[in-house]
Write a protein that holds these residues in place. Structure first.
Motif, mmCIF file in Angstrom:
data_model
loop_
_atom_site.group_PDB
_atom_site.id
_atom_site.type_symbol
_atom_site.label_atom_id
_atom_site.label_comp_id
_atom_site.label_asym_id
_atom_site.label_seq_id
_atom_site.Cartn_x
_atom_site.Cartn_y
_atom_site.Cartn_z
ATOM 1 N N VAL A 146 32.058 32.026 30.603
ATOM 2 C CA VAL A 146 32.907 32.703 31.584
ATOM 3 C C VAL A 146 32.390 34.120 31.814
ATOM 4 O O VAL A 146 32.089 34.836 30.852
ATOM 5 C CB VAL A 146 34.374 32.755 31.082
ATOM 6 C CG1 VAL A 146 35.289 33.298 32.151
ATOM 7 C CG2 VAL A 146 34.840 31.365 30.658
ATOM 8 N N ASP A 172 43.088 26.647 28.315
ATOM 9 C CA ASP A 172 43.734 25.342 28.116
ATOM 10 C C ASP A 172 42.759 24.406 27.410
ATOM 11 O O ASP A 172 41.590 24.337 27.780
ATOM 12 C CB ASP A 172 44.130 24.712 29.463
ATOM 13 C CG ASP A 172 45.282 25.451 30.113
ATOM 14 O OD1 ASP A 172 46.116 26.025 29.384
ATOM 15 O OD2 ASP A 172 45.342 25.463 31.354
ATOM 16 N N TRP A 205 31.883 26.319 27.996
ATOM 17 C CA TRP A 205 32.226 27.059 29.208
ATOM 18 C C TRP A 205 31.814 28.509 29.030
ATOM 19 O O TRP A 205 32.308 29.192 28.138
ATOM 20 C CB TRP A 205 33.731 26.994 29.458
ATOM 21 C CG TRP A 205 34.252 25.625 29.710
ATOM 22 C CD1 TRP A 205 34.510 24.659 28.786
ATOM 23 C CD2 TRP A 205 34.580 25.059 30.982
ATOM 24 N NE1 TRP A 205 34.980 23.527 29.402
ATOM 25 C CE2 TRP A 205 35.034 23.746 30.752
ATOM 26 C CE3 TRP A 205 34.540 25.551 32.296
ATOM 27 C CZ2 TRP A 205 35.441 22.911 31.779
ATOM 28 C CZ3 TRP A 205 34.942 24.708 33.320
ATOM 29 C CH2 TRP A 205 35.380 23.404 33.061
ATOM 30 N N LYS A 238 47.759 30.421 23.679
ATOM 31 C CA LYS A 238 46.936 29.209 23.733
ATOM 32 C C LYS A 238 45.843 29.202 22.660
ATOM 33 O O LYS A 238 45.276 28.165 22.360
ATOM 34 C CB LYS A 238 46.280 29.071 25.111
ATOM 35 C CG LYS A 238 47.260 28.789 26.220
ATOM 36 C CD LYS A 238 46.546 28.790 27.551
ATOM 37 C CE LYS A 238 47.516 28.720 28.696
ATOM 38 N NZ LYS A 238 46.875 29.040 29.969
ATOM 39 N N ASP A 269 46.490 35.687 23.054
ATOM 40 C CA ASP A 269 47.007 34.632 23.924
ATOM 41 C C ASP A 269 47.534 33.475 23.080
ATOM 42 O O ASP A 269 46.856 32.999 22.162
ATOM 43 C CB ASP A 269 45.909 34.136 24.871
ATOM 44 C CG ASP A 269 46.471 33.279 25.988
ATOM 45 O OD1 ASP A 269 47.017 32.193 25.694
ATOM 46 O OD2 ASP A 269 46.360 33.692 27.159
ATOM 47 N N ASN A 326 40.979 36.623 34.603
ATOM 48 C CA ASN A 326 40.925 35.176 34.831
ATOM 49 C C ASN A 326 40.589 34.379 33.577
ATOM 50 O O ASN A 326 40.661 33.151 33.593
ATOM 51 C CB ASN A 326 39.886 34.853 35.919
ATOM 52 C CG ASN A 326 40.245 35.494 37.230
ATOM 53 O OD1 ASN A 326 41.387 35.437 37.660
ATOM 54 N ND2 ASN A 326 39.266 36.134 37.857
ATOM 55 N N TRP A 327 40.213 35.057 32.510
ATOM 56 C CA TRP A 327 39.826 34.356 31.286
ATOM 57 C C TRP A 327 40.917 33.412 30.809
ATOM 58 O O TRP A 327 40.635 32.333 30.321
ATOM 59 C CB TRP A 327 39.478 35.351 30.187
ATOM 60 C CG TRP A 327 38.131 35.986 30.303
ATOM 61 C CD1 TRP A 327 37.204 35.786 31.286
ATOM 62 C CD2 TRP A 327 37.564 36.929 29.400
ATOM 63 N NE1 TRP A 327 36.096 36.558 31.041
ATOM 64 C CE2 TRP A 327 36.287 37.266 29.897
ATOM 65 C CE3 TRP A 327 38.005 37.529 28.232
ATOM 66 C CZ2 TRP A 327 35.455 38.166 29.246
ATOM 67 C CZ3 TRP A 327 37.174 38.418 27.590
ATOM 68 C CH2 TRP A 327 35.907 38.732 28.094
ATOM 69 N N ARG A 328 42.167 33.831 30.948
ATOM 70 C CA ARG A 328 43.268 33.012 30.410
ATOM 71 C C ARG A 328 43.317 31.610 31.029
ATOM 72 O O ARG A 328 43.815 30.684 30.416
ATOM 73 C CB ARG A 328 44.599 33.739 30.578
ATOM 74 C CG ARG A 328 45.028 33.933 32.011
ATOM 75 C CD ARG A 328 46.397 34.618 32.067
ATOM 76 N NE ARG A 328 46.945 34.524 33.386
ATOM 77 C CZ ARG A 328 46.904 35.506 34.284
ATOM 78 N NH1 ARG A 328 46.373 36.657 33.982
ATOM 79 N NH2 ARG A 328 47.423 35.329 35.476
ATOM 80 N N TYR A 329 42.791 31.463 32.244
ATOM 81 C CA TYR A 329 42.814 30.152 32.903
ATOM 82 C C TYR A 329 41.844 29.164 32.252
ATOM 83 O O TYR A 329 41.897 27.971 32.514
ATOM 84 C CB TYR A 329 42.501 30.274 34.393
ATOM 85 C CG TYR A 329 43.492 31.145 35.116
ATOM 86 C CD1 TYR A 329 44.843 30.796 35.179
ATOM 87 C CD2 TYR A 329 43.090 32.343 35.697
ATOM 88 C CE1 TYR A 329 45.764 31.609 35.819
ATOM 89 C CE2 TYR A 329 44.015 33.160 36.345
ATOM 90 C CZ TYR A 329 45.337 32.783 36.401
ATOM 91 O OH TYR A 329 46.247 33.598 37.028
ATOM 92 N N PHE A 330 40.938 29.669 31.419
ATOM 93 C CA PHE A 330 39.948 28.809 30.772
ATOM 94 C C PHE A 330 40.375 28.399 29.363
ATOM 95 O O PHE A 330 39.666 27.663 28.695
ATOM 96 C CB PHE A 330 38.590 29.529 30.710
ATOM 97 C CG PHE A 330 37.966 29.693 32.059
ATOM 98 C CD1 PHE A 330 37.105 28.723 32.564
ATOM 99 C CD2 PHE A 330 38.244 30.804 32.842
ATOM 100 C CE1 PHE A 330 36.541 28.865 33.822
ATOM 101 C CE2 PHE A 330 37.682 30.952 34.097
ATOM 102 C CZ PHE A 330 36.830 29.977 34.586
ATOM 103 N N CYS A 379 41.221 24.610 24.766
ATOM 104 C CA CYS A 379 40.121 25.266 24.053
ATOM 105 C C CYS A 379 40.201 24.893 22.577
ATOM 106 O O CYS A 379 41.258 24.986 21.966
ATOM 107 C CB CYS A 379 40.248 26.780 24.233
ATOM 108 S SG CYS A 379 39.086 27.729 23.242
#
Length: 178
Positions: A66, A81, A64, A113, A111, A75-79, A83
């Motif tokens: 981004v 999941d 991906w 995640k 983050d 918006n990076w945090r939405y990608f 990872c």
């Protein structure tokens, strides 16, 4: 039959790799070169690009790319999941923005995640004169402070295709180790 399905799904692990970095680092050029093997004209990414990179018959990575503009970064945090590895691309000739890249990388790595997720830093544009060394980039990004994480830095040229395949083979090895 359910047990067989579960076993089959375990075999087909999806390895999501997120490509991040400041705008103009060369992420889209890198992804296009990886997927097509050709030099391609790219434009700034609004949103994301995605593609599947086959490393061998049994191994593929979903990569991906981004967008790196300031307006995209929230918006990076939405990608993040699912990872499995973060590939952070820097322009190795852009000394002026290295501090900004360091701050952005540090913020992303905070983050939850990404806890325990391996990091590959790609020092792009190594084919250009005046590019920084791996050691300079490592120091500028303060990578030694991330000792709880598996990380690596590799030089590459997205435009020429140099070092890309090796870098993503390393990414896969890092995913397997973590």
């Amino acid at each position: 039959p359910l047990l067989l399905l579960h076993a089959a799904l375990k075999e087909v692990k999806i390895n999501n790799v997120i490509l991040m970095g400041l705008d103009s680092a060369g992420k889209s050029t890198l992804l296009a070169r990886l997927l097509t093997g050709q030099e391609m004209e790219t434009s700034p990414t609004i949103g994301f690009n995605v593609g599947t990179l086959d490393l061998d018959k049994k191994t593929s990575l979903t990569v991906w790319d981004v967008g790196g503009q300031k307006s995209m970064r929230p918006n990076w945090r939405y990608f993040l999941d699912d990872c499995k590895a973060l590939v952070f691309v820097v322009d190795s000739t852009d000394r002026v923005r290295m501090h900004e890249a360091q701050k952005v990388l540090k913020k992303v790595l905070c983050d939850e995640k990404l806890r325990g997720i391996p990091l590959m830093v790609l020092a792009n544009k190594k084919d250009l004169p005046d590019s920084m060394t791996i050691r300079e980039i490592s120091n500028q990004l303060d990578l030694d402070s991330h000792n709880e994480r598996l990380w690596e830095v590799q030089a590459c040229s997205a435009l020429k295709g140099l070092g890309l395949q090796q870098a993503f083979i390393s990414v896969h090895k890092m995913i397997k180790k973590s």
